[in-house]
Write a protein that holds these residues in place. Structure first.
Motif, PDB file in Angstrom:
ATOM      1  N   ALA A  15       0.836  -1.207   0.000  1.00  0.00           N
ATOM      2  CA  ALA A  15       0.000   0.000   0.000  1.00  0.00           C
ATOM      3  C   ALA A  15       0.868   1.254   0.000  1.00  0.00           C
ATOM      4  CB  ALA A  15      -0.937  -0.001   1.202  1.00  0.00           C
ATOM      5  N   ASN A  16       1.943   1.241   0.798  1.00  0.00           N
ATOM      6  CA  ASN A  16       2.863   2.390   0.803  1.00  0.00           C
ATOM      7  C   ASN A  16       3.555   2.541  -0.548  1.00  0.00           C
ATOM      8  OD1 ASN A  16       2.257   3.112   3.411  1.00  0.00           O
ATOM      9  ND2 ASN A  16       4.038   2.107   4.303  1.00  0.00           N
ATOM     10  N   ALA A  17       3.975   1.421  -1.126  1.00  0.00           N
ATOM     11  CA  ALA A  17       4.641   1.472  -2.433  1.00  0.00           C
ATOM     12  C   ALA A  17       3.695   1.992  -3.504  1.00  0.00           C
ATOM     13  CB  ALA A  17       5.171   0.090  -2.816  1.00  0.00           C
ATOM     14  N   ALA A  18       2.437   1.583  -3.428  1.00  0.00           N
ATOM     15  CA  ALA A  18       1.450   2.052  -4.408  1.00  0.00           C
ATOM     16  C   ALA A  18       1.186   3.542  -4.239  1.00  0.00           C
ATOM     17  CB  ALA A  18       0.146   1.271  -4.255  1.00  0.00           C
ATOM     18  N   GLN A  19       1.197   4.001  -3.006  1.00  0.00           N
ATOM     19  CA  GLN A  19       0.917   5.415  -2.753  1.00  0.00           C
ATOM     20  C   GLN A  19       2.089   6.312  -3.146  1.00  0.00           C
ATOM     21  OE1 GLN A  19      -0.195   6.298   1.298  1.00  0.00           O
ATOM     22  NE2 GLN A  19      -0.659   8.416   0.829  1.00  0.00           N
TER      23      GLN A  19
END
Length: 140
Positions: A63-67
């Protein structure tokens, strides 16, 4: 400094339990990373409680990488000598920090969750982006 292997050495090492997944850095692809990890860890016979913790770590890191990533995110899972190495890389160019104008119930807990579940965590800035690693004791 830790004595755990670097992600590049994990890639070069021979291990029966090693998998790599690359996806676009978009929130719509986070469930795919989570399901990939869950299915793979079940195939590797990782016990359910350890598998659940690992899948939650994958979910938060993806989720952090996607954000914060711009183009792609990569998930590397390596189960080696009783340790599960979870490495998520993205093409973001800086380590993002919690913004004070964001409500705490909306963002900012993922890192704490990962740090609580993992035995160790590391964040590195690389030439091509950011790399986050969490290590979790596991028994296949």
């Amino acid at each position: 400094m830790t004595d755990t292997p670097s992600p590049s050495s994990l890639l070069g090492r021979h291990s029966r339990h090693r998998a790599l997944l690359t996806l676009p850095a978009q929130e719509a692809h986070v469930p795919a990373a989570r399901h990939f990890a869950a299915d793979l860890l079940e195939t590797w016979s990782v016990p359910a409680s350890e598998r659940d913790s690992a899948v939650l770590i994958v979910d938060e890191l993806a989720a952090n990488a996607a954000q914060y990533g711009h183009e792609r995110m990569t998930l590397l899972l390596v189960l080696d000598d009783g340790t599960l190495h979870i490495v998520v890389t993205d093409s973001g160019m800086s380590v993002e920090h919690h913004r004070p104008d964001t409500a705490p119930d909306e963002h900012g807990r993922g890192t704490s969750i990962v740090q609580h579940l993992a035995q160790s965590t590391e964040v590195h800035q690389t030439r091509s982006g950011r790399e986050v690693r969490a290590c979790l004791r596991c028994s296949p």
